[in-house]
Structures are given as structure tokens and as C-alpha cells.
Design an enzyme around this catalytic site. Structure first.
Site, PDB file in Angstrom:
ATOM      1  N   ASP A 199       0.868  -1.184   0.000  1.00  8.16           N
ATOM      2  CA  ASP A 199       0.000   0.000   0.000  1.00  8.16           C
ATOM      3  C   ASP A 199       0.900   1.228   0.000  1.00  8.16           C
ATOM      4  O   ASP A 199       1.620   1.492   0.955  1.00  8.16           O
ATOM      5  CB  ASP A 199      -0.895  -0.019   1.248  1.00  8.16           C
ATOM      6  CG  ASP A 199      -2.094   0.909   1.105  1.00  8.16           C
ATOM      7  OD1 ASP A 199      -3.065   0.743   1.865  1.00  8.16           O
ATOM      8  OD2 ASP A 199      -2.063   1.787   0.215  1.00  8.16           O
ATOM      9  N   ASP A 210      -3.427   7.284  -3.088  1.00 11.32           N
ATOM     10  CA  ASP A 210      -3.452   6.102  -2.211  1.00 11.32           C
ATOM     11  C   ASP A 210      -3.868   4.917  -3.063  1.00 11.32           C
ATOM     12  O   ASP A 210      -5.017   4.810  -3.483  1.00 11.32           O
ATOM     13  CB  ASP A 210      -4.469   6.355  -1.077  1.00 11.32           C
ATOM     14  CG  ASP A 210      -4.562   5.179  -0.104  1.00 11.32           C
ATOM     15  OD1 ASP A 210      -5.379   5.271   0.847  1.00 11.32           O
ATOM     16  OD2 ASP A 210      -3.855   4.176  -0.303  1.00 11.32           O
ATOM     17  N   HIS A 279     -12.305   5.271   1.640  1.00 13.05           N
ATOM     18  CA  HIS A 279     -12.495   6.514   2.387  1.00 13.05           C
ATOM     19  C   HIS A 279     -12.242   7.740   1.516  1.00 13.05           C
ATOM     20  O   HIS A 279     -11.502   7.660   0.519  1.00 13.05           O
ATOM     21  CB  HIS A 279     -11.532   6.535   3.586  1.00 13.05           C
ATOM     22  CG  HIS A 279     -10.133   6.162   3.203  1.00 13.05           C
ATOM     23  ND1 HIS A 279      -9.183   7.101   2.844  1.00 13.05           N
ATOM     24  CD2 HIS A 279      -9.525   4.945   3.082  1.00 13.05           C
ATOM     25  CE1 HIS A 279      -8.065   6.490   2.529  1.00 13.05           C
ATOM     26  NE2 HIS A 279      -8.243   5.184   2.637  1.00 13.05           N
ATOM     27  N   HIS A 287      -7.633  10.148   5.802  1.00  9.61           N
ATOM     28  CA  HIS A 287      -8.935   9.497   6.017  1.00  9.61           C
ATOM     29  C   HIS A 287      -9.980  10.554   6.314  1.00  9.61           C
ATOM     30  O   HIS A 287     -10.040  11.091   7.412  1.00  9.61           O
ATOM     31  CB  HIS A 287      -8.843   8.503   7.193  1.00  9.61           C
ATOM     32  CG  HIS A 287      -9.943   7.485   7.135  1.00  9.61           C
ATOM     33  ND1 HIS A 287      -9.747   6.149   7.337  1.00  9.61           N
ATOM     34  CD2 HIS A 287     -11.256   7.608   6.851  1.00  9.61           C
ATOM     35  CE1 HIS A 287     -10.905   5.506   7.199  1.00  9.61           C
ATOM     36  NE2 HIS A 287     -11.833   6.368   6.904  1.00  9.61           N
ATOM     37  N   GLU A 312     -10.902   1.009  -1.873  1.00  5.43           N
ATOM     38  CA  GLU A 312     -10.069  -0.157  -1.574  1.00  5.43           C
ATOM     39  C   GLU A 312     -10.961  -1.256  -1.011  1.00  5.43           C
ATOM     40  O   GLU A 312     -11.913  -0.986  -0.302  1.00  5.43           O
ATOM     41  CB  GLU A 312      -8.954   0.173  -0.569  1.00  5.43           C
ATOM     42  CG  GLU A 312      -9.408   0.744   0.747  1.00  5.43           C
ATOM     43  CD  GLU A 312      -8.230   1.202   1.585  1.00  5.43           C
ATOM     44  OE1 GLU A 312      -7.256   0.435   1.733  1.00  5.43           O
ATOM     45  OE2 GLU A 312      -8.284   2.320   2.110  1.00  5.43           O
ATOM     46  N   GLU A 407      -6.479  -1.346  -4.476  1.00  2.63           N
ATOM     47  CA  GLU A 407      -7.000  -0.011  -4.167  1.00  2.63           C
ATOM     48  C   GLU A 407      -6.604   0.981  -5.247  1.00  2.63           C
ATOM     49  O   GLU A 407      -5.487   0.910  -5.764  1.00  2.63           O
ATOM     50  CB  GLU A 407      -6.403   0.451  -2.842  1.00  2.63           C
ATOM     51  CG  GLU A 407      -6.726   1.869  -2.438  1.00  2.63           C
ATOM     52  CD  GLU A 407      -6.073   2.238  -1.117  1.00  2.63           C
ATOM     53  OE1 GLU A 407      -4.978   1.746  -0.813  1.00  2.63           O
ATOM     54  OE2 GLU A 407      -6.682   3.035  -0.386  1.00  2.63           O
TER      55      GLU A 407
HETATM   56  O1  57R Z   1      -6.010   2.031   3.606  1.00  2.00           O
HETATM   57  C1  57R Z   1      -1.551   6.328   9.874  1.00  2.00           C
HETATM   58  C2  57R Z   1      -2.392   5.589   7.789  1.00  2.00           C
HETATM   59  N1  57R Z   1      -6.566   4.253   5.552  1.00  2.00           N
HETATM   60  C3  57R Z   1      -2.107   5.181   6.507  1.00  2.00           C
HETATM   61  C4  57R Z   1      -3.118   4.983   5.601  1.00  2.00           C
HETATM   62  O2  57R Z   1      -9.826   1.551   6.789  1.00  2.00           O
HETATM   63  C5  57R Z   1      -4.427   5.191   5.972  1.00  2.00           C
HETATM   64  O3  57R Z   1      -9.529   1.682   9.004  1.00  2.00           O
HETATM   65  C6  57R Z   1      -4.735   5.582   7.272  1.00  2.00           C
HETATM   66  O4  57R Z   1      -1.348   5.786   8.610  1.00  2.00           O
HETATM   67  C7  57R Z   1      -3.702   5.794   8.201  1.00  2.00           C
HETATM   68  C8  57R Z   1     -10.280   1.699   8.068  1.00  2.00           C
HETATM   69  N2  57R Z   1     -11.602   1.863   8.133  1.00  2.00           N
HETATM   70  C9  57R Z   1     -12.294   1.934   9.380  1.00  2.00           C
HETATM   71  C10 57R Z   1     -12.274   3.396   9.855  1.00  2.00           C
HETATM   72  C11 57R Z   1     -13.724   1.426   9.165  1.00  2.00           C
HETATM   73  C12 57R Z   1      -8.403   1.420   6.664  1.00  2.00           C
HETATM   74  C13 57R Z   1      -8.036   0.466   5.550  1.00  2.00           C
HETATM   75  C14 57R Z   1      -6.552   0.450   5.374  1.00  2.00           C
HETATM   76  C15 57R Z   1      -5.964   1.830   5.003  1.00  2.00           C
HETATM   77  C16 57R Z   1      -4.511   1.863   5.396  1.00  2.00           C
HETATM   78  C17 57R Z   1      -6.738   2.944   5.614  1.00  2.00           C
HETATM   79  C18 57R Z   1      -7.871   2.761   6.308  1.00  2.00           C
HETATM   80  N3  57R Z   1      -8.387   3.948   6.678  1.00  2.00           N
HETATM   81  N4  57R Z   1      -7.560   4.875   6.203  1.00  2.00           N
HETATM   82  C19 57R Z   1      -5.485   4.998   4.949  1.00  2.00           C
HETATM   83 CO    CO Z   2      -4.419   2.666   1.109  1.00  2.00          CO
END
Ligand code: 57R
Ligand code: CO
Length: 426
Positions: A199, A210, A279, A287, A312, A407
Site C-alpha cells: 500500500d 493512495d 475513504h 482518512h 479499496e 485499491e
Molecule cells: O487504507 C496512519 C495511515 N486508511 C495510513 C493509511 O480503513 C491510511 O480503518 C490511514 O497511517 C492511516 C479503516 N476503516 C475503518 C475506519 C472502518 C483502513 C483500511 C486500510 C488503510 C490503510 C486505511 C484505512 N483507513 N484509512 C489509509
Molecule cells: Co491505502
């Protein structure tokens, strides 16, 4: 040799020309104009085909790719992604003069124009193309992460918060689906039977591309990867202005769960992971407020014009549910963090480093190490406990299960949907 069964076809596919450019090099042979402008050339005796001369000053990318992209796009115009018209009652947007005008205005704003995310996407395509060839069992996770990050920093022409890595390089293995990247001292070595989610985030002026793919090195889980790739493409197809998030989740789940995987003679259903999501992405904020769940739900929230979405999906042969497991590596300053009085001076100085180097862009411990920070864990945990920084531990399904991810980043432009991170690989 990395066997990614879903990789691009063996012969080099013709480059995707979204704006219908003619890619025959007929008109370029002698530098004459192509297409209509070359009309004067019709009727003339056909020229003998000569080998097109290499333009002396055309720079060539290195291998591994490390030459900044501005050398290849001197006018700052980066390639559009895959264009899809909106469906049904939003199809009118394609030809709407008002909507085209809105896009013209966006393109005139250096902070908001689409070239920022398109440059990030072009960097993403080059870095992942090299990664897919280069990553092999026997390599440490640290070496894999640093190779990818060296590529991003060089190609995007890293420059503080103006351009750089969009978030820590996700390298989650097997039953772990997301938010793993090695910390200092990590000795994990990639194995032949592993299923690796890669990723990668690239940001230009805060616009984060992303996009993620999954690698396997033997065919056992090919069907799992196929299921997730298909489910992500379902999500991308269903996305659009006025599309309801809950309906997209249902469509994703239907595609995902129409697949099964045979492992050691046992048939395992592929499950959509119910507590992961796509997201919205905002400038410097990975996010956003809207989440696209991967299972049917009743969220009537609509996608809106101007939204940037990470579409994704994650499939699993386990429970279809992740829990936090293992040592944390991923952190991000909270967007609207309170201005708390920090009594720990080490926390005050660490926060200064975070503000200066990352702002609200996610980071990992290795990025603090390379800035010269040391013995920072107490201070970092204090910032988390004070609600200034969020920690994102690895998200894993049941041990022994396998997960996969694909994704893309899409833009809901006023006129069309642009799958900006689409490549000839996925
Ligand atoms: O895509 C702190 C990061 N992301 C890096 C990437 O979905 C992201 O948790 C966020 O470093 C933080 C998720 N959803 C719940 C709130 C229902 C994840 C899925 C994986 C990932 C890494 C992600 C998510 N949410 N934001 C990007
Ligand atoms: Co991602």
C-alpha cells in the site's frame, strides 16, 4: 521471480490513451503534425518508413527509477488517469459547458489543480512497476520498504510538506491486512508462500495518491487476489456523484463473495472484511469523513462532486473481521488536535518535529529515526494519550487466514470520474 498472476499481460500493452491520442508514430517520424493537422500529408506519396530518431535531449528514466518526474514533464502537465462517464442522471455532466468551465477554473489554481494528484499517480505507477519486478522472497521487509520509499522520494522530488511520501509504505503480510510497516530492528524476511499487501502513498501539495496491490509468489491464493481485484473494480464502477455508500458496499460484497479458494483440498469462501473501508481523502488528510464499507449496509450518504476517494477492498479466507495486533508503526497527528499543555518537554520537542516534517501526513517510527530522533517512545505515547496523535496498529484477521487488497484513488470531477491511479498493471 515474483509471480503476480494478475500482472499486466506479458506483451507490452499499448499505452492507455484516455484522450484518444493516436499512438501511431507515423506522424512523428519526421516531426510532422499528426491527425487532422497532418491532412496536407494525405495523397502525398507514402514516405518510406524510417526508424524514428531518438530525440537527443529526451531524458531516459533510470533503473531503478530515480530521476525526478519534472524532467519528463517540463510543462508540469501530467497524464490523466482512466476516464469514466457518470451513469444515468449524471451523464449530462460530460458535455455540460458549466461543468467544463468549473474544471477550467480548478486547473488554473496551482494549489487545487489536478496535476498535483496526477504527478503523485505517475510516481506511484513507476514505483510500483519496479517494486513488482524487484520484490522477491528472501528480502527483509525493511529493505523492501526502503527501496520503495527511496523511489518515491526521488521521483516526486521530495520537498518538505510540498511533495513526498503520502503515508508509511504498507507491507502487511498474510493474515494481516493493513497498517504494518517495519520498525527499526524488524528481522522479518519475505517467504515464498507469503501474500504481501503493498500500500503506497505519494503526496504532491497535500494531494495524496493512495493505491495498493497484492503480491504472491505461488498460485495457491490466486483466486483470493482475483476476487479482491474484481471487487475493487466493482467499487470503482459503482462509484459516482450521487451514488450511495451503502449500495456500493453491497455491490462490493456481492462480487467478493462470489469467489472461493481451494487450499490443501479445502474450499474456503472469500469474505469481504467488514470493518475495513475505502475513504475520502482531503489535502494532507488521508482518512476523510466518508467511509465506503465493504459489506451491505444502509448508509444513505451520497458521494459528491469534488470528492477524492480511496476505493479499496480487502478479502479474507478467515473471519472477515480484523482486530488490532502487534507492535504499532503507523501514526498521524489528528486533524483538529486540541492545543493541550504538554507537561513532558520531550513530548513538546517531538511534536515540533512532527509538525515540521509531517503536519497531518501519516508517518512511522522509521521516519522519526531517519530524522535523528531517538528514545522517543515515551513522548510519542504521551502525544497519543493526550489525543494529539492517533496510533494505527496493524489490523489482522485470524492467524492462518490470508488477506488481499487492491485499491485506487478516484476523483469525482464536475464532468467525469477519473481513476487517477489506474495503470496497465491494475
Ligand atoms: O487504507 C496512519 C495511515 N486508511 C495510513 C493509511 O480503513 C491510511 O480503518 C490511514 O497511517 C492511516 C479503516 N476503516 C475503518 C475506519 C472502518 C483502513 C483500511 C486500510 C488503510 C490503510 C486505511 C484505512 N483507513 N484509512 C489509509
Ligand atoms: Co491505502
Amino acid at each position: 521471480m515474483a509471480v503476480d498472476p494478475l500482472a499486466a499481460p506479458t506483451e507490452d500493452p499499448a499505452p492507455a490513451h484516455v484522450n484518444g491520442e493516436d499512438d501511431n508514430d507515423e506522424g512523428e517520424e519526421d516531426g510532422a503534425p499528426e491527425g487532422a493537422a497532418a491532412g496536407w500529408r494525405e495523397g502525398k506519396k507514402k514516405k518510406k518508413k524510417k526508424k524514428p530518431k531518438k530525440k537527443a535531449n529526451k531524458p531516459e528514466q533510470s533503473d531503478p527509477p530515480r530521476i525526478g518526474l519534472s524532467k519528463f514533464f517540463p510543462d508540469g502537465t501530467y497524464p490523466e488517469g482512466q476516464i469514466e462517464e457518470y451513469k444515468d442522471d449524471n451523464r449530462w455532466r460530460t458535455t455540460s459547458e458549466e461543468k467544463r468551465y468549473e474544471e477550467k477554473m480548478i486547473m488554473q489554481d496551482p494549489e487545487a489543480n489536478y496535476n498535483n494528484i496526477r504527478k503523485a499517480a505517475e510516481v506511484h505507477r513507476l514505483v510500483r512497476k519496479h517494486a513488482k519486478k524487484y520484490i522477491k522472497p528472501g528480502m527483509t521487509m525493511t529493505h523492501i520498504a526502503e527501496t520503495i520509499e527511496d523511489g518515491i522520494r526521488a521521483l516526486v522530488e521530495e520537498n518538505g510538506l510540498e511533495a513526498g511520501i503520502g503515508f508509511p509504505t504498507g507491507l502487511s503480510l498474510n493474515h494481516c491486512a493493513a497498517h504494518y510497516t517495519p520498525n527499526a530492528g524488524d528481522t522479518i524476511v519475505l517467504k515464498q508462500g507469503d501474500v504481501l499487501k503493498v500500500d503506497i502513498g505519494v503526496q504532491v501539495k497535500g494531494r495524496i495518491c493512495d493505491s495498493a496491490f497484492t503480491l504472491n509468489f505461488e498460485p495457491t491464493y490466486d483466486k483470493l487476489l482475483e476476487a479482491v481485484k474484481a471487487a475493487t473494480n466493482t467499487g470503482i464502477r459503482e462509484a459516482g456523484i450521487d451514488a450511495r455508500l451503502g449500495e456500493i458496499g453491497g455491490a462490493i460484497q456481492e462480487t467478493m463473495e462470489s469467489y472461493e479458494v481451494e487450499v490443501n483440498g479445502k474450499i474456503l469462501p472469500v469474505k469481504a472484511i467488514e470493518n475495513l473501508s475505502g475513504h475520502t481523502i482531503h489535502p494532507y488528510q488521508i482518512h476523510g469523513r466518508k467511509s465506503v464499507l465493504l459489506v451491505k449496509n444502509n448508509d444513505q450518504t451520497k458521494m459528491e462532486e469534488g470528492d477524492y476517494f480511496a476505493i479499496e477492498t480487502f478479502g479474507s479466507t478467515g473471519r472477515g473481521k480484523v482486530v488490532e495486533q502487534g507492535e504499532c508503526s503507523h501514526y498521524a497527528k489528528i486533524w483538529d488536535a486540541p492545543n493541550v499543555q504538554l507537561r513532558l518537554t520531550t513530548a513538546q520537542s517531538l511534536l515540533k518535529t512532527i509538525n515540521k516534517n509531517f503536519g497531518t501526513i501519516p508517518f512511522c517510527r522509521r521516519y522519526l529515526d531517519r530524522l535523528g530522533e531517538s528514545r522517543y517512545l515515551l513522548a510519542l505515547n504521551h502525544l497519543v494519550q493526550q489525543g494529539v496523535v492517533n496510533s494505527y496498529p496493524p489490523l489482522c484477521d485470524a492467524p492462518g487466514s490470508m488477506t488481499a487488497q487492491f485499491e485506487h484513488t478516484i476523483l469525482l470531477r464536475p464532468t467525469v470520474k477519473e481513476v487517477v491511479s489506474r495503470g496497465d498493471d491494475y
